[in-house]
Design a protein around this motif. Structure first.
Motif, mmCIF file in Angstrom:
data_model
loop_
_atom_site.group_PDB
_atom_site.id
_atom_site.type_symbol
_atom_site.label_atom_id
_atom_site.label_comp_id
_atom_site.label_asym_id
_atom_site.label_seq_id
_atom_site.Cartn_x
_atom_site.Cartn_y
_atom_site.Cartn_z
ATOM 1 N N PHE A 355 1.210 -1.542 -0.293
ATOM 2 C CA PHE A 355 0.232 -0.199 0.043
ATOM 3 C C PHE A 355 0.772 1.078 -0.385
ATOM 4 C CE2 PHE A 355 1.031 -0.818 4.560
ATOM 5 C CZ PHE A 355 0.888 0.248 4.479
ATOM 6 N N ASP A 356 -0.038 2.150 -0.319
ATOM 7 C CA ASP A 356 1.145 3.890 -0.369
ATOM 8 C C ASP A 356 -0.519 4.571 0.743
ATOM 9 O OD1 ASP A 356 3.387 6.441 -1.132
ATOM 10 O OD2 ASP A 356 1.047 6.393 -2.002
ATOM 11 N N TYR A 357 0.893 5.308 1.601
ATOM 12 C CA TYR A 357 0.753 6.084 2.678
ATOM 13 C C TYR A 357 0.339 7.707 2.392
ATOM 14 C CZ TYR A 357 5.177 6.016 3.860
ATOM 15 O OH TYR A 357 6.587 5.618 3.318
ATOM 16 N N ILE A 358 0.800 7.914 0.769
ATOM 17 C CA ILE A 358 1.746 9.807 0.695
ATOM 18 C C ILE A 358 0.531 9.945 -0.661
ATOM 19 C CG2 ILE A 358 3.092 10.372 -0.722
ATOM 20 C CD1 ILE A 358 4.924 8.570 -0.650
ATOM 21 N N GLN A 359 -0.077 9.842 -1.578
ATOM 22 C CA GLN A 359 -1.023 9.621 -1.585
ATOM 23 C C GLN A 359 -2.139 10.620 -1.591
ATOM 24 O OE1 GLN A 359 -1.709 7.013 -5.991
ATOM 25 N NE2 GLN A 359 -0.088 5.883 -4.299
ATOM 26 N N GLY A 360 -2.678 9.856 -0.161
ATOM 27 C CA GLY A 360 -3.721 10.771 0.725
ATOM 28 C C GLY A 360 -3.201 12.236 0.820
ATOM 29 N N PRO A 361 -2.780 12.216 2.165
ATOM 30 C CA PRO A 361 -2.098 13.619 1.926
ATOM 31 C C PRO A 361 -1.990 14.774 0.307
ATOM 32 C CG PRO A 361 -0.295 12.315 3.216
ATOM 33 C CD PRO A 361 -1.837 11.511 2.449
ATOM 34 N N MET A 362 -1.455 13.802 -0.664
ATOM 35 C CA MET A 362 -1.412 14.814 -2.004
ATOM 36 C C MET A 362 -2.219 14.361 -2.365
ATOM 37 S SD MET A 362 0.261 13.077 -5.511
ATOM 38 C CE MET A 362 -0.966 12.686 -5.652
ATOM 39 N N GLY A 363 -3.691 14.348 -2.175
ATOM 40 C CA GLY A 363 -4.949 14.824 -2.769
ATOM 41 C C GLY A 363 -5.477 15.750 -2.309
ATOM 42 N N ALA A 364 -4.923 15.958 -0.911
ATOM 43 C CA ALA A 364 -5.000 17.479 -0.059
ATOM 44 C C ALA A 364 -4.917 18.507 -1.060
ATOM 45 C CB ALA A 364 -5.266 17.745 1.349
ATOM 46 N N GLY A 426 -5.573 26.087 1.462
ATOM 47 C CA GLY A 426 -6.685 24.736 1.206
ATOM 48 C C GLY A 426 -6.122 23.492 1.238
ATOM 49 N N CYS A 427 -4.496 24.081 1.243
ATOM 50 C CA CYS A 427 -3.922 22.211 1.887
ATOM 51 C C CYS A 427 -3.575 22.461 2.818
ATOM 52 C CB CYS A 427 -2.962 22.588 0.922
ATOM 53 S SG CYS A 427 -2.266 23.079 -0.732
ATOM 54 N N LEU A 428 -3.604 23.390 4.286
ATOM 55 C CA LEU A 428 -3.252 23.055 5.394
ATOM 56 C C LEU A 428 -4.683 22.427 5.669
ATOM 57 C CD1 LEU A 428 -1.964 23.779 7.769
ATOM 58 C CD2 LEU A 428 -3.338 25.801 8.015
ATOM 59 N N VAL A 429 -5.708 22.732 5.225
ATOM 60 C CA VAL A 429 -7.436 22.672 5.941
ATOM 61 C C VAL A 429 -7.041 21.391 5.210
ATOM 62 C CG1 VAL A 429 -9.482 23.117 5.098
ATOM 63 C CG2 VAL A 429 -8.366 24.746 5.874
ATOM 64 N N GLY A 430 -7.595 20.574 3.687
ATOM 65 C CA GLY A 430 -7.464 18.931 3.730
ATOM 66 C C GLY A 430 -6.076 18.528 4.280
ATOM 67 N N GLY A 431 -4.829 19.400 4.378
ATOM 68 C CA GLY A 431 -4.113 18.044 5.394
ATOM 69 C C GLY A 431 -4.804 18.206 6.677
ATOM 70 N N LEU A 432 -5.526 19.197 8.389
ATOM 71 C CA LEU A 432 -5.599 18.905 9.113
ATOM 72 C C LEU A 432 -6.765 18.441 9.485
ATOM 73 C CD1 LEU A 432 -5.075 22.941 10.083
ATOM 74 C CD2 LEU A 432 -3.630 20.902 10.869
ATOM 75 N N VAL A 433 -7.833 17.650 7.909
ATOM 76 C CA VAL A 433 -8.516 16.776 7.979
ATOM 77 C C VAL A 433 -8.359 15.668 8.375
ATOM 78 C CG1 VAL A 433 -10.511 15.960 7.171
ATOM 79 C CG2 VAL A 433 -10.884 18.347 7.400
ATOM 80 N N GLN A 434 -7.438 15.168 7.518
ATOM 81 C CA GLN A 434 -6.975 13.860 7.226
ATOM 82 C C GLN A 434 -6.116 13.861 8.632
ATOM 83 O OE1 GLN A 434 -4.771 12.260 3.984
ATOM 84 N NE2 GLN A 434 -5.617 13.399 2.657
ATOM 85 N N GLY A 435 -5.617 14.625 9.180
ATOM 86 C CA GLY A 435 -4.641 14.798 10.351
ATOM 87 C C GLY A 435 -5.153 14.754 11.545
ATOM 88 N N PHE A 436 -6.872 15.348 12.053
ATOM 89 C CA PHE A 436 -7.455 15.151 12.676
ATOM 90 C C PHE A 436 -8.195 13.789 12.895
ATOM 91 C CE2 PHE A 436 -6.689 19.589 13.395
ATOM 92 C CZ PHE A 436 -6.458 19.892 15.291
ATOM 93 N N GLY A 437 -8.453 13.230 11.560
ATOM 94 C CA GLY A 437 -8.496 11.690 11.479
ATOM 95 C C GLY A 437 -8.004 10.673 11.710
ATOM 96 N N GLY A 438 -6.662 10.863 11.999
ATOM 97 C CA GLY A 438 -5.902 10.021 12.446
ATOM 98 C C GLY A 438 -5.064 9.754 11.449
ATOM 99 N N GLY A 439 -5.176 10.531 10.341
ATOM 100 C CA GLY A 439 -3.933 10.114 8.812
ATOM 101 C C GLY A 439 -4.307 8.465 8.394
#
Length: 639
Positions: A355-364, A426-439
């Motif tokens: 699996f890959d874990y980079i593409q998720g935050p890259m989507g933000a 916008g990038c920060l908001v998308g990253g924060l959503v994933q971060g607070f969601g546990g990444g």
């Protein structure tokens, strides 16, 4: 589009100014003899052009979008290009390709950091030609992921899963691209460095042979530890050969090409021309085949694994931090080409981790980029900016449907610097959503982050919320704060006023319309639909030798009235016709400008752009008014 092809060639200085022309996924890439003669405004105004990017070393890029291949072919098909250097590696006007390269070298280095520029260009050109295949494969992956999510099939990404034969075949449809990706990269990278690309292909093919991988099961094979990693070795004439699975690897072919390119050119220098066809490829392969298998290949594998381990360590330490860093870093990595090594790590993660874990935050990041483009599109529609509306529409479609950010970046965002800070929020908001969601938003395969590939991610709800937040925040911020400077906004306002004036004129010319309803300053012939009293050939001839021959008496009179309202001819330093409907007037003292007098003189609109710069909305006859005013001031209009 053929008319646009000719216009592009003319705007960059004509066929004789083109040393060579190539293209990437979205841009025409010109190597010019003299980049200073390019008319950037003319390039940007051409139908189908999304923007342009001047570069060092007499290079110039024209952003087209998805139709770049067609435009490239149409330019090369122009009769005027027959003897020009527009074909990749082609000659110009009887010069050989080597003559062109020598002339380019004689111009000196391309900049202080030319080696870094060349490195990024090498990475980009190694991947961009296969973007179409990668994008197509990513949609097959999304389909398989959707079927897995719906429970139609099992874990399609795990090779140990026993899928039915029919679904195995569908699975092969994306594997055909990613398994053999090293061969595609080897071909492109070798070609970029001036060596025979098929030699590079053949060298990389050695380590991808099924028999090469099967040597790990040979009775003479043994296990060892290298840099803390357990590997399989087999001695070949007493020299240990490391056996790896090279499918989906990209670092080994890049390193191989980096060695093969100089080697190939060196051999051509020392081998007589009549023997090069046979011995240059043979000696290149004789050296590179074992060198790649024994040394370059393993180094590439370990280098990629090392970079992947660094990123994985950050992710393991804090998924929250990782989810924020990636979307904030990508807006700066993509324009430089630094995202290509990260893409390679994504492929390596899938191969080694499953699996890959980079593409998720890259989507933000991607959706913040597309959201900013959507904001620009909203304002362009609102302000009736036709060219920007077309650019933003194409860029947004390429992003949302294909996950490709280049049209947005090069066509809009890098041209308007106010966008980047808004997009980063916008990038920060998308990253924060994933971060607070546990990444830890994972995908089992390499995909382009678009609307169509959302099902490829395991935590679909969190991922969708993240990219949705990034998109909306960036879009709203651009709409609220605008992407233009005050001067650019003033120009947009003037353009809208001009467009409104033309609409009224068009209504007046309809059956039953009233000719007198059109704004003053638009010729009666244009409003009433009758014959014009203008001298033949006068329309659009603002640059004629004698401006008086290009305008009628009414336009001469209005030009005199406007000049008087601007403080007199002595207060005007320059007049230009811009955007076909506006006059750009520079004055010495804006305090002398009488806006009420301008309005009374029949001018549809006037906008002060800066302290001494005014835009006059003159309607469709802007060229004639500019010519008349310039003659009275004692000069010629630039527009």
């Amino acid at each position: 589009m053929s008319n646009s092809a000719q216009q592009i060639v003319d705007a960059v200085g004509g066929p004789d100014n083109i040393a060579s022309l190539t293209h990437c996924a979205t841009r025409l890439r010109f190597q010019l003899n003299d980049a200073s003669v390019v008319d950037a405004k003319k390039v940007d105004s051409i139908d189908g052009v999304m923007g342009s990017v001047p570069q060092a070393g007499e290079r110039y890029q024209v952003i087209i979008g998805g139709a770049v291949q067609s435009v490239y072919n149409e330019i090369n098909a122009l009769p005027a290009m027959a003897n020009a250097g527009a074909n990749s590696g082609g000659a110009k006007g009887g010069q050989s390709a080597e003559d062109i390269k020598a002339a380019a070298r004689a111009q000196g280095p391309r900049g202080k950091f030319s080696w870094l520029d060349n490195f990024f260009e090498f990475l980009s050109d190694s991947f961009r030609p296969i973007l179409g295949a990668l994008l197509g494969a990513s949609l097959f992956i999304t389909f398989m992921a959707l079927m897995g999510t719906l429970g139609v099939i099992g874990n399609w990404a795990d090779p140990r899963t026993d899928l039915p034969a029919s679904w195995q075949f569908v699975n092969f449809m994306w594997q055909s691209v990613f398994v053999f990706l090293p061969l595609m990269v080897a071909y492109n990278a070798t070609k970029k460095l001036g060596a025979d690309p098929w030699v590079g292909f053949a060298v990389m093919a050695l380590v991808m042979l099924p028999g090469f991988s099967a040597m790990a099961e040979h009775p003479d094979a043994y296990q060892a530890s290298i840099a803390g990693t357990d590997v399989t070795l087999v001695d070949i004439f007493g020299i240990p050969l490391t056996i790896f699975g090279y499918g989906s690897q990209v670092f080994p072919p890049l390193l191989m090409a980096a060695v093969l390119g100089p080697l190939y050119k060196g051999l051509k220098k020392i081998i007589p021309a009549n023997l090069q066809l046979i011995f240059v490829p043979f000696l290149s392969m004789l050296i590179m085949l074992p060198l790649t298998a024994f040394l370059i290949g393993p180094i590439g594998v370990f280098a990629g694994a090392g970079l992947a381990n660094v990123l994985q360590s950050v992710n393991d330490f804090s998924p929250f931090i990782f989810a924020i860093i990636i979307p904030l870093a990508y807006p700066f990595m993509v324009p430089l080409g630094l995202h290509w090594p990260i893409n390679a790590i994504m492929l390596l993660n899938i191969q080694t981790l499953g699996f890959d874990y980079i593409q998720g935050p890259m989507g933000a990041w991607n959706f913040a980029c597309f959201g900013a483009t959507a904001g620009v599109l909203f304002l362009a529609v609102k302000d009736k900016e036709v060219q920007m509306r077309q650019t933003a529409t194409g860029a947004l479609a390429a992003g949302l449907l294909g996950g490709i950010s280049e049209p947005s970046l090069y066509g809009i965002h890098l041209r308007f610097k106010r966008i980047y800070p808004l997009m980063l929020v916008g990038c920060l908001v998308g990253g924060l959503v994933q971060g607070f969601g546990g990444g830890q938003v994972h995908t089992n395969a390499f995909v382009f982050t678009s609307l169509l590939t959302i099902p490829a991610f395991d935590r679909i709800g969190l991922y969708a919320l993240s990219i949705g937040g990034a998109f909306l925040v960036a879009m709203l911020l651009v709409i609220i704060f605008d992407y233009r400077t005050p001067e650019q906004r003033a120009e947009a306002k003037a353009a809208k006023a001009a467009a409104d004036g033309q609409d009224v004129a068009g209504d007046a010319s309809m059956p039953g319309g009233v000719a007198g309803a059109a704004p003053a300053g638009v010729a009666a012939a244009d409003t009433a639909g009758t014959g014009s009293t203008r001298a033949a050939g006068a329309a659009g001839s603002a640059n004629a030798a004698d401006p008086k021959d290009a305008v009628n008496d009414d336009e001469q009179a209005k030009a005199s009235q406007w000049l008087a309202a601007l403080g007199g001819p002595e207060n005007v330093t320059q007049t230009d016709a811009v955007a076909e409907t506006r006059l750009r007037v520079e004055v010495k003292d804006s305090a002398k400008v009488d806006q009420e007098a301008l309005k009374s003189a029949g001018l549809p609109g006037a906008v002060q752009v800066s302290s001494n710069l005014w835009h006059l909305v003159a309607g469709s006859d802007a060229n004639q008014y500019a010519a008349a005013m310039a003659a009275k001031v004692g000069g010629q209009p630039v527009g």
